[in-house]
Motif scaffolding. Structure first.
Motif, PDB file in Angstrom:
ATOM      1  N   THR A 147      41.891  31.666  25.464  1.00  0.00           N
ATOM      2  CA  THR A 147      41.056  32.309  26.384  1.00  0.00           C
ATOM      3  C   THR A 147      41.731  33.708  27.083  1.00  0.00           C
ATOM      4  N   ASP A 148      41.051  34.553  27.083  1.00  0.00           N
ATOM      5  CA  ASP A 148      41.727  35.973  27.653  1.00  0.00           C
ATOM      6  C   ASP A 148      42.343  36.011  28.938  1.00  0.00           C
ATOM      7  N   LEU A 149      43.518  36.030  29.042  1.00  0.00           N
ATOM      8  CA  LEU A 149      44.177  35.925  30.367  1.00  0.00           C
ATOM      9  C   LEU A 149      44.279  37.255  30.952  1.00  0.00           C
ATOM     10  N   THR A 150      43.892  38.403  30.307  1.00  0.00           N
ATOM     11  CA  THR A 150      43.666  39.633  30.983  1.00  0.00           C
ATOM     12  C   THR A 150      42.460  40.038  31.663  1.00  0.00           C
ATOM     13  N   LYS A 151      41.674  39.190  31.777  1.00  0.00           N
ATOM     14  CA  LYS A 151      40.102  39.388  32.268  1.00  0.00           C
ATOM     15  C   LYS A 151      40.432  39.543  33.577  1.00  0.00           C
ATOM     16  N   ARG A 152      39.504  40.277  34.382  1.00  0.00           N
ATOM     17  CA  ARG A 152      39.960  40.467  35.876  1.00  0.00           C
ATOM     18  C   ARG A 152      38.558  40.437  36.679  1.00  0.00           C
ATOM     19  N   ASN A 153      38.528  39.550  37.773  1.00  0.00           N
ATOM     20  CA  ASN A 153      37.395  39.199  38.675  1.00  0.00           C
ATOM     21  C   ASN A 153      36.990  40.822  39.354  1.00  0.00           C
ATOM     22  N   ASN A 154      36.093  40.523  40.344  1.00  0.00           N
ATOM     23  CA  ASN A 154      35.860  41.666  41.249  1.00  0.00           C
ATOM     24  C   ASN A 154      36.811  42.447  42.003  1.00  0.00           C
ATOM     25  N   THR A 155      37.780  41.486  42.382  1.00  0.00           N
ATOM     26  CA  THR A 155      39.017  41.967  43.311  1.00  0.00           C
ATOM     27  C   THR A 155      40.047  42.570  42.388  1.00  0.00           C
ATOM     28  N   GLY A 167      48.587  29.108  45.249  1.00  0.00           N
ATOM     29  CA  GLY A 167      49.850  28.313  45.327  1.00  0.00           C
ATOM     30  C   GLY A 167      49.727  27.155  44.313  1.00  0.00           C
ATOM     31  N   ASN A 168      49.353  27.304  43.293  1.00  0.00           N
ATOM     32  CA  ASN A 168      49.252  26.483  42.214  1.00  0.00           C
ATOM     33  C   ASN A 168      50.427  26.433  41.125  1.00  0.00           C
ATOM     34  N   ALA A 169      51.498  26.042  41.512  1.00  0.00           N
ATOM     35  CA  ALA A 169      52.785  26.277  40.632  1.00  0.00           C
ATOM     36  C   ALA A 169      52.459  25.643  39.348  1.00  0.00           C
ATOM     37  N   PRO A 170      51.994  24.309  39.009  1.00  0.00           N
ATOM     38  CA  PRO A 170      51.820  23.908  37.725  1.00  0.00           C
ATOM     39  C   PRO A 170      50.860  24.785  36.624  1.00  0.00           C
ATOM     40  N   ILE A 171      49.850  25.255  37.236  1.00  0.00           N
ATOM     41  CA  ILE A 171      49.072  26.175  36.535  1.00  0.00           C
ATOM     42  C   ILE A 171      49.820  27.762  36.295  1.00  0.00           C
ATOM     43  N   CYS A 172      50.439  28.058  37.437  1.00  0.00           N
ATOM     44  CA  CYS A 172      51.240  29.218  37.054  1.00  0.00           C
ATOM     45  C   CYS A 172      52.152  29.250  35.913  1.00  0.00           C
ATOM     46  N   ASP A 173      52.732  28.024  35.823  1.00  0.00           N
ATOM     47  CA  ASP A 173      53.715  27.697  34.635  1.00  0.00           C
ATOM     48  C   ASP A 173      53.072  27.968  33.397  1.00  0.00           C
ATOM     49  N   MET A 174      52.012  27.261  33.346  1.00  0.00           N
ATOM     50  CA  MET A 174      51.345  27.266  31.999  1.00  0.00           C
ATOM     51  C   MET A 174      50.689  28.455  31.651  1.00  0.00           C
ATOM     52  N   LEU A 175      50.278  29.318  32.649  1.00  0.00           N
ATOM     53  CA  LEU A 175      49.750  30.620  32.298  1.00  0.00           C
ATOM     54  C   LEU A 175      50.926  31.622  31.833  1.00  0.00           C
ATOM     55  N   ILE A 176      52.139  31.473  32.469  1.00  0.00           N
ATOM     56  CA  ILE A 176      53.283  32.222  32.167  1.00  0.00           C
ATOM     57  C   ILE A 176      53.930  31.903  30.844  1.00  0.00           C
ATOM     58  N   ALA A 177      53.691  30.655  30.464  1.00  0.00           N
ATOM     59  CA  ALA A 177      54.128  30.168  29.153  1.00  0.00           C
ATOM     60  C   ALA A 177      53.150  30.768  27.958  1.00  0.00           C
ATOM     61  N   SER A 178      52.047  30.995  28.299  1.00  0.00           N
ATOM     62  CA  SER A 178      50.993  31.283  27.461  1.00  0.00           C
ATOM     63  C   SER A 178      50.882  32.898  27.415  1.00  0.00           C
ATOM     64  N   GLY A 179      51.926  33.462  28.078  1.00  0.00           N
ATOM     65  CA  GLY A 179      51.649  35.160  27.960  1.00  0.00           C
ATOM     66  C   GLY A 179      51.242  35.853  28.913  1.00  0.00           C
ATOM     67  N   ALA A 180      50.698  35.082  30.256  1.00  0.00           N
ATOM     68  CA  ALA A 180      50.048  35.925  31.251  1.00  0.00           C
ATOM     69  C   ALA A 180      50.892  36.982  31.525  1.00  0.00           C
ATOM     70  N   ASP A 181      50.509  38.201  32.085  1.00  0.00           N
ATOM     71  CA  ASP A 181      51.265  39.253  32.499  1.00  0.00           C
ATOM     72  C   ASP A 181      51.559  39.212  33.918  1.00  0.00           C
ATOM     73  N   ILE A 182      53.034  38.979  34.032  1.00  0.00           N
ATOM     74  CA  ILE A 182      53.569  38.641  35.281  1.00  0.00           C
ATOM     75  C   ILE A 182      53.604  40.056  36.212  1.00  0.00           C
ATOM     76  N   ASN A 183      53.374  41.090  35.551  1.00  0.00           N
ATOM     77  CA  ASN A 183      53.479  42.628  36.161  1.00  0.00           C
ATOM     78  C   ASN A 183      52.206  42.806  36.674  1.00  0.00           C
ATOM     79  N   ALA A 184      51.074  42.241  36.432  1.00  0.00           N
ATOM     80  CA  ALA A 184      49.567  42.584  36.585  1.00  0.00           C
ATOM     81  C   ALA A 184      49.686  42.603  38.213  1.00  0.00           C
ATOM     82  N   VAL A 185      48.480  43.559  38.628  1.00  0.00           N
ATOM     83  CA  VAL A 185      48.233  43.805  40.011  1.00  0.00           C
ATOM     84  C   VAL A 185      46.947  43.762  40.323  1.00  0.00           C
ATOM     85  N   ASP A 186      46.611  43.453  41.607  1.00  0.00           N
ATOM     86  CA  ASP A 186      44.922  43.692  41.789  1.00  0.00           C
ATOM     87  C   ASP A 186      44.558  44.836  42.249  1.00  0.00           C
TER      88      ASP A 186
END
Length: 202
Positions: A147-155, A167-186
């Motif tokens: 799935t595309d981790l760069t997709k953004r919602n309306n915010t 505050g979901n640390a386990p899912i944050c872990d999975m996303l970061i391990a899968s290459g989610a951009d830690i520098n992205a901003v809303d």
């Protein structure tokens, strides 16, 4: 010069600390629940309709929501549009299956070409809906399907930004391990760290 690995590890540790503190400060009724997330139509599974669903909601969307595999298979064989959306929230069958944690239904829909990155009226994707209901297994299932981790919602938030805010640390872990951009901003310029920090005081 710091390496990418060092930067990522530092970010991860900082985020983990924020989330660990923040999670304990969230009221119980504000935490995601994995046991009480069925929607109206799922509660009324016998009738396979929901009072909140308008008559024009595609049958495949309703069937996917209540995990009626036979109905979805029948609809697919008759040429139903597996990417059809309900008229109010623009949710697809895959979005509702993800929100309700129906992994077998998700696999069926994806095998038949359902859009893994479909967005609802608020710009939220199936993996975001899985996050909103703390469906860790579904998040992993969708990550495994790229799935595309760069997709953004309306915010302007990515799924990692949403996970940090919740505050979901386990899912944050999975996303970061899968290459989610830690520098992205809303859209307001907030990073995952800032959103996690804000969550602590809510």
């Amino acid at each position: 010069m710091a390496t990418k690995t060092t930067i990522t590890t530092t970010f991860h540790l900082a985020l983990a600390m924020m989330l660990a503190i923040g999670w304990n400060m969230i009221a119980d009724d504000d935490k995601p629940s994995g046991s009480n997330t069925t929607t109206n139509s799922a509660v009324q599974a016998a009738g396979k309709t929901a009072a909140s669903d308008v008559p024009s909601t595609p049958k495949i969307v309703l069937a996917a929501e209540i995990n009626d595999l036979d109905a979805v298979k029948s609809l697919l064989s008759s040429g139903a549009d597996f990417n059809a959306k309900d008229p109010e929230y623009q949710e697809t069958a895959l979005i509702r299956a993800a929100a309700n944690g129906h992994q077998e239904m998700i696999a069926l829909l994806l095998d038949n070409g359902a859009d893994i990155n479909a967005q609802d009226a608020f710009g939220n994707t199936p993996i975001m809906h899985a996050l909103f209901h703390a469906r860790e297994k579904v998040v992993k299932q969708l990550l495994d399907k790229n799935t595309d981790l760069t997709k953004r919602n309306n915010t302007g938030a990515t799924v990692l930004l949403e996970a940090a805010y919740r505050g979901n640390a386990p899912i944050c872990d999975m996303l970061i391990a899968s290459g989610a951009d830690i520098n992205a901003v809303d859209k307001s310029g907030k990073s995952a760290l800032l959103r996690a920090e804000n969550r602590q005081v809510i």
